[in-house]
Write a protein that holds these residues in place. Structure first.
Motif, PDB file in Angstrom:
ATOM      1  N   GLN A 115       0.818  -1.214   0.000  1.00 48.16           N
ATOM      2  CA  GLN A 115       0.000   0.000   0.000  1.00 48.16           C
ATOM      3  C   GLN A 115       0.858   1.272   0.000  1.00 48.16           C
ATOM      4  O   GLN A 115       0.332   2.361   0.181  1.00 48.16           O
ATOM      5  N   VAL A 144      -5.913   6.989  -6.345  1.00 49.55           N
ATOM      6  CA  VAL A 144      -4.557   6.931  -5.810  1.00 49.55           C
ATOM      7  C   VAL A 144      -3.551   7.063  -6.949  1.00 49.55           C
ATOM      8  O   VAL A 144      -3.654   6.380  -7.970  1.00 49.55           O
ATOM      9  N   LYS A 173      -1.536   4.179   1.846  1.00 48.08           N
ATOM     10  CA  LYS A 173      -2.984   3.986   2.003  1.00 48.08           C
ATOM     11  C   LYS A 173      -3.223   3.079   3.203  1.00 48.08           C
ATOM     12  O   LYS A 173      -2.936   1.886   3.169  1.00 48.08           O
ATOM     13  N   MET A 194      -5.455   8.141   3.400  1.00 48.41           N
ATOM     14  CA  MET A 194      -4.203   8.323   2.678  1.00 48.41           C
ATOM     15  C   MET A 194      -3.261   9.190   3.508  1.00 48.41           C
ATOM     16  O   MET A 194      -3.554  10.350   3.795  1.00 48.41           O
TER      17      MET A 194
END
Length: 209
Positions: A115, A144, A173, A194
Motif C-alpha cells: 500500500q 490513488v 494507504k 491516505m
C-alpha cells in the motif's frame, strides 16, 4: 350512605365503595414501591452514555494509531533518504524496489508495503528550483496516484547527482480506518486514509562514480 339506626344517623359503606378504596390503596402502595425501587438504575444510566462513550474510545484509539503509523513512516523515510543524501544509494546501485523496501523495513513490520508509494525527484538548480515545483499528490480526483517507475531502475536516475536538492515523498494507504465502526477518519471513498509525508534536502558533495 346515611341510615337511621336507633334514632341515630349512621353511615354504611357499600361493597362497591369498599372495593374502590381497596384499589386506590393498592395503587398507592404499588406507586410507593415503584418509586423506592432503584434496581437496574445503574444499567439504565450506562445504556444512555454507552454509545457516546464507546465512540470516544474508538476515536481515541484511531487517533493514537494514526500518529503511531505517521511517525513510523517518517522514521523509515528519514533513515532511507539519508542513503541518497550521503550518496550510499548511488554507490551501492540501489534500485527503486530496494529503496522502497528499505523504507518499509525502517517503518516497521506493521506497514503493508503493497500500500506504499514512493516518489523521488531532484532539482539541479537547488532550492530555487522549488519555487515553481508543485507538491507530489498522493490522490488525484479521488484516485490513488501510482508511481509508474520500473522497480528495477536505479534510484540514482531520480535522485540526481551530488549537491542536488532532492524531495522524497511517501504515500501510504492505511486501510485500518475503514474497519472502525461508527467513526469516519478516512479520506478515501472506501473509508481508508491516505497518509503523506515528505522530506527535502540537499545531497552531500559525495564523489561521483
Amino acid at each position: 350512605m346515611p341510615v337511621i339506626i336507633n334514632g341515630r344517623e349512621r353511615f354504611m359503606t357499600t361493597t362497591h365503595s369498599v372495593s374502590a378504596i381497596s384499589r386506590q390503596l393498592l395503587r398507592n402502595r404499588l406507586l410507593r414501591q415503584w418509586k423506592a425501587d432503584d434496581k437496574g438504575s445503574t444499567a439504565l444510566e450506562f445504556s444512555i452514555v454507552a454509545i457516546p462513550f464507546f465512540m470516544f474510545i474508538l476515536g481515541f484509539v484511531g487517533c493514537a494509531f494514526y500518529f503511531f503509523i505517521s511517525n513510523s513512516l517518517e522514521k523509515g523515510m528519514d533513515q532511507t533518504s539519508r542513503l541518497i543524501r550521503t550518496g550510499e544509494a548511488v554507490t551501492d546501485k540501489m534500485t527503486v524496489n530496494q529503496f522502497k523496501q528499505s523504507i518499509c523495513d525502517g517503518a516497521g513490520s506493521w506497514i503493508d508495503c503493497n500500500q506504499l508509494q514512493i516518489f523521488v525527484k531532484s532539482y539541479p538548480d537547488g532550492w530555487a528550483g522549488l519555487n515553481s515545483a508543485k507538491p507530489q499528490p498522493c490522490v488525484q480526483g479521488g484516485v490513488v496516484v501510482t508511481n509508474t517507475a520500473p522497480g528495477t531502475d536505479l534510484i540514482a536516475i531520480y535522485s540526481g547527482a551530488a549537491s542536488d536538492v532532492v524531495i522524497v515523498t511517501v504515500c501510504y494507504k492505511w486501510n485500518f480506518t475503514s474497519k472502525l465502526p461508527m467513526i469516519k477518519l478516512g479520506n478515501m471513498a472506501d473509508g481508508s486514509l491516505m497518509l503523506q509525508t515528505a522530506t527535502a534536502f540537499r545531497s552531500e558533495p559525495y564523489p561521483q562514480s
